[in-house]
Scaffold this motif. Structure first.
Motif, short mmCIF file in Angstrom:
data_model
loop_
_atom_site.label_atom_id
_atom_site.label_comp_id
_atom_site.label_asym_id
_atom_site.label_seq_id
_atom_site.Cartn_x
_atom_site.Cartn_y
_atom_site.Cartn_z
N PHE A 138 -3.35 -4.00 -32.91
CA PHE A 138 -4.49 -3.14 -32.56
C PHE A 138 -4.03 -1.78 -32.04
CE2 PHE A 138 -6.21 -7.40 -32.36
CZ PHE A 138 -7.50 -7.28 -32.86
N PRO A 139 -4.52 -0.68 -32.61
CA PRO A 139 -4.25 0.62 -32.01
C PRO A 139 -4.86 0.60 -30.60
CG PRO A 139 -5.37 0.87 -34.15
CD PRO A 139 -5.42 -0.58 -33.79
N ALA A 140 -4.05 0.91 -29.59
CA ALA A 140 -4.54 0.73 -28.22
C ALA A 140 -4.47 2.02 -27.42
CB ALA A 140 -3.74 -0.38 -27.53
N HIS A 141 -5.57 2.35 -26.75
CA HIS A 141 -5.66 3.59 -25.99
C HIS A 141 -6.22 3.28 -24.61
CE1 HIS A 141 -5.40 5.68 -29.94
NE2 HIS A 141 -6.12 4.65 -30.34
N ALA A 142 -5.76 4.02 -23.61
CA ALA A 142 -6.34 3.87 -22.27
C ALA A 142 -6.63 5.26 -21.71
CB ALA A 142 -5.40 3.10 -21.35
N LEU A 143 -7.77 5.36 -21.03
CA LEU A 143 -8.27 6.65 -20.56
C LEU A 143 -8.26 6.67 -19.04
CD1 LEU A 143 -10.04 9.30 -21.05
CD2 LEU A 143 -12.02 7.78 -20.87
N THR A 144 -7.73 7.73 -18.47
CA THR A 144 -7.81 7.90 -17.02
C THR A 144 -9.08 8.68 -16.69
OG1 THR A 144 -5.41 7.93 -16.82
CG2 THR A 144 -6.65 8.87 -14.99
N PRO A 145 -9.91 8.17 -15.75
CA PRO A 145 -11.13 8.90 -15.41
C PRO A 145 -10.81 10.30 -14.89
CG PRO A 145 -11.09 6.74 -14.34
CD PRO A 145 -9.75 6.95 -14.95
N ARG A 146 -11.65 11.29 -15.22
CA ARG A 146 -11.38 12.65 -14.75
C ARG A 146 -11.50 12.70 -13.23
NH1 ARG A 146 -15.92 16.82 -16.80
NH2 ARG A 146 -15.81 15.69 -18.76
#
Ligand SMILES: Cc1cc2nc3c(=O)[nH]c(=O)nc-3n(C[C@H](O)[C@H](O)[C@H](O)COP(=O)(O)OP(=O)(O)OC[C@H]3O[C@@H](n4cnc5c(N)ncnc54)[C@H](O)[C@@H]3O)c2cc1C
Ligand SMILES: NC(=O)c1ccc[n+]([C@@H]2O[C@H](COP(=O)([O-])OP(=O)(O)OC[C@H]3O[C@@H](n4cnc5c(N)ncnc54)[C@H](OP(=O)(O)O)[C@@H]3O)[C@@H](O)[C@H]2O)c1
Lengths: 260, 446
Positions: free
Chosen positions: A63-71
């Motif tokens: 799975f292409p996996a991405h994680a986002l840090t909240p602004r």
């Protein structure tokens, strides 16, 4: 759940301003068309919390996996905006996976973006119930926040005490990276929107979570007409625990079934 | 597995005509509710009007949106928030291409295939005949429903001006690049957004520019108080200010921003604000004030190298561009299916649902005071839910149809507009979305 949302004055007249978004991505060696995953961390956590184990594990399973840090300093609306912006920037319909307050952000984002599927892990959907749990498990770290002081999260709140346990070093390491800045709006009661595009939603958690109590977990699952998938013994931070592999494997197995 | 003996029988599948913005959102929302979809597009790519490589695209090199980004994007797939308030047409195309790729819509589109006829089969289904663009074999398939998203901004409406003209006359649809204007004496006819844009482009390129309009308009600026004008307008709508008050505010705003244009020779508007499709152009007054654009009245006749004007003046342009708009055109449908009158104006419930054919809908046949995409999205959601309701709960579907069909046009299109053809599909986006919302709620399971 709220029905259709056609009139969006807030977005039309006062759009959320853009911000630099930190997205950590790990792509599988071979892309065989699986939907990308977008992990959304909760209070005080950043993309790093997923980069530790879940991101590489998911990429390892294709799975292409991405994680986002909240602004930094972003309110709930801005966080939802950032999730939807990031999801829409991916080449294919994404799966949204939120943890803790990040699950609340995902629940909101589901009203704005037709995710391929969504997972709410140890979801903090009701702020009052989470506050109650926090006061019980960590009164010293929680009380100051109520009078405008700092909130601190404790090892007892986030991690399990029994084996397989994290080393004391690991725990201090994680705790030192936490920077929780809760906002009063988390206590506002609001029904999550109905997911657009009928995304299937999975709720997972642990009966031994000291942030999300069992009834809160059941309520969250019931809101999406399901029962929570349980990982007894684990603490709140499912993705950092020593047994982190079990929940992510269960999530990916469920997902594989959903996408046939 | 196909158990039908006839390979042309697509049974429960829905046929969508066109893969512009409206067709794409129709395909997406139908797929989302589990329908099988075949979409036919006569061009070789998606994007419709916004794909300026297409011969019929009405878009020109300098075109930017007039509706601002938040009021233009699809409600469930935002444009990047780093894009400008008014993106360039090439950005709009790339947005539509990403939308199609993101939701894998391309797999359901047959490119280079034109729908040449669609005929109801009598049992609610449709027999759709397609042909490869540029001739080739035709093919007929059966569908359960027909969703038409063929656009209404590609067939030029050309004015009939008596007399012979020695110079060149072109419709704005053929105008692509400012190079044709360079050092020419240009007459632009038409005061819609195209006419105003072209007058401005001509002002920057041509030797001399006349702009002919047959009435006065309200020329709104792109920005009011530093915000896109449509966003400011929606703030007034949010507060539910009555129309009279909004009209007064509009006059005040135009007076304080654009200013009084009669000073430059433009006629006074012959109608109230909000009674004609909004013109949004900040540069036109600027070039009027610099004497680069000379406003002139209607052209009554051509005479050799001259154009005669309604006020008796004669001017001698060498290039005339008629920016007189576009006509809706449904060649593949018999007019009575859309309840169209002799002029070709369809009469559809919410400009979407055919009155006598519950399995026929048209998406995107609206001209709102906002972007078109959000309306096309919700029309598609309503159409998909309507088609599903017919299958899952025919009794309720009948009840909904009865209730909706009783609603007169005035109940969902309150807008008073100047009675010209360009306003056939003019809607107020808020009133319109509210009507769709009430339809959607009616179709909800009890
Ligand atoms: C110059 C200009 C600027 C505009 N600016 C704005 C703006 O700022 N904001 C805004 O919201 N809107 C704007 N519009 C309106 C614009 O038309 C819509 O944004 C949008 O393109 C409508 O999409 P559509 O899919 O309904 O029609 P189209 O984009 O025209 O797409 C219709 C598609 O159907 C295909 N087709 C037609 N007939 C057949 C057939 N028989 N068989 C197979 N395929 C067929 C066509 O090839 C085409 O691809 C503008 C229009 C013009 C002319
Ligand atoms: N930048 C942008 O985003 C942009 C740019 C261009 C167009 N658009 C959109 O595209 C659509 C089409 O716009 P358009 O400007 O091409 O066409 P339009 O809105 O139909 O305007 C046509 C203009 O020509 C006039 N006209 C029509 N027939 C005439 C005749 N026989 N003689 C003299 N004048 C005549 C009309 O006058 P009356 O008012 O008297 O009918 C009107 O001023 C609109 O929805 C518009 O908003 C957007």
């Amino acid at each position: 759940m709220t029905a259709f949302d056609l009139l969006r004055f807030e977005d039309w007249t006062n759009p959320v301003p853009p911000a630099d978004r930190e997205v950590v991505s790990l792509l599988p060696e071979e892309d065989d068309g699986r939907p990308p995953l977008l992990f959304v961390p909760g209070l005080g956590h950043g993309a790093w919390a997923f980069a530790e184990h879940w991101l590489p594990h998911a990429a390892g399973r294709g799975f292409p996996a991405h994680a986002l840090t909240p602004r930094p300093g972003g309110d709930l609306r801005a966080q939802v905006h950032d999730v939807v912006q990031t999801a829409a920037s991916l080449p294919r319909q994404a799966v949204l996976i939120g943890h803790g307050v990040g699950a609340l952000v995902v629940a909101r984002a589901l009203g704005r973006y037709p995710a391929r599927a969504a997972v709410l892990a140890a979801p903090v959907l009701g702020g009052w119930s989470a506050l109650g749990s926090a006061l019980r498990a960590n009164p010293g770290g929680t009380l100051p926040a109520l009078v405008g002081g700092r909130l601190s999260l404790s090892a007892r709140q986030l991690f399990q005490s029994g084996p397989p346990a994290l080393t004391a070093e690991q725990i201090t390491g994680y705790l030192s990276r936490l920077d929780p800045k809760p906002r009063a709006e988390l206590l506002r009661r609001a029904t999550p929107p109905r997911p657009v595009g009928d995304a299937p939603v999975l709720v997972i958690g642990s009966p031994d979570d000291r942030v999300v109590a069992r009834p809160a977990l059941d309520r969250a699952a019931a809101a999406y007409s399901g029962a929570p998938l349980m990982f007894p013994g684990m603490g709140h931070d499912l993705m950092l625990e020593a047994s982190w592999a079990e929940p992510i494997d269960a999530i990916l197995d469920w997902l594989t079934k959903q996408i046939k | 597995m196909h158990d039908s003996p006839d390979p042309g029988d697509r049974r429960d599948a829905v046929c969508v005509v066109g893969a512009g913005a409206s067709g794409l959102t129709a395909v997406k929302n139908l797929l989302e509710l589990g329908f099988q979809v075949d979409c036919y597009e006569r061009e070789t790519a998606v994007g419709g009007a916004w794909n300026w490589r297409h011969d019929r695209s009405p878009v020109y090199a300098g075109a930017h949106l007039i509706s601002s980004r938040p009021l233009t994007e699809f409600p469930d797939f935002p444009m990047p928030d780093t894009w400008p308030d008014y993106p360039h047409h090439s950005q709009v195309l790339s947005y539509l291409e990403r939308y199609a790729a993101h939701f894998r819509l391309g797999e359901h589109v047959w490119f280079g295939t034109e729908v040449v006829s669609a005929v109801p089969t009598g049992d609610g289904g449709w027999e759709v005949t397609t042909q490869s663009t540029g001739g080739g074999s035709s093919r007929t398939s059966r569908y359960a429903a027909l969703v038409v998203a063929n656009g209404h901004n590609w067939d030029p409406r050309r004015p009939t001006i008596p007399g012979e003209f020695r110079g060149r006359v072109m419709h704005s649809s053929a105008y692509k690049d400012p190079a044709v204007l360079r050092d020419r004496k240009v007459l632009v006819i038409g005061g819609g957004n195209t006419g105003c844009d072209l007058a401005v482009e001509a002002a920057q390129q041509a030797r001399q520019v006349w702009h002919s309009t047959r009435r006065g308009y309200w020329y709104a600026p792109k920005y009011v108080l530093g915000r896109p004008a449509d966003q400011v307008n929606d703030r007034l709508l949010k507060w539910r200010l009555p129309l009279r008050l909004r009209q007064w505010l509009y006059r005040r705003t135009v007076a304080m921003t654009t200013g009084d244009l009669t000073r430059f020779g433009l006629p006074e508007p012959d109608h109230q604000p909000y009674e004609s499709h909004p013109i949004v152009n900040s540069q036109l007054p600027y070039y009027l004030g610099h004497g680069r654009i000379t406003p002139v009245p209607d052209v009554t006749a051509f005479d050799g190298s001259a154009a005669e004007l309604a006020d008796g003046r004669r001017i001698e342009p060498d290039l005339v561009i008629t920016a007189t708009g576009y006509r809706p055109r449904f060649e593949f449908l018999a007019p009575e299916l859309l309840d169209a009158d002799e002029q070709g104006r369809p009469d559809l419930h919410l400009h979407t649902f055919a009155r006598k054919h519950p399995t026929l809908a048209v998406i995107g046949l609206v001209q709102p005071d906002s972007g078109v995409f959000p309306l096309a999205h919700w029309q598609s959601v309503a159409t998909a839910r309507w088609l599903r309701l017919r299958l899952t709960d025919p009794a309720r579907a009948a009840a909904v149809q009865q209730k909706e069909s009783a609603k007169p046009l005035a109940s969902w299109s309150k807008r008073r507009v100047v009675k010209t053809e360009r306003h056939w599909f003019e809607v107020d986006h808020l009133d319109y979305l509210r009507s769709l919302e009430s339809l959607l709620n009616e179709m909800e399971p009890a």
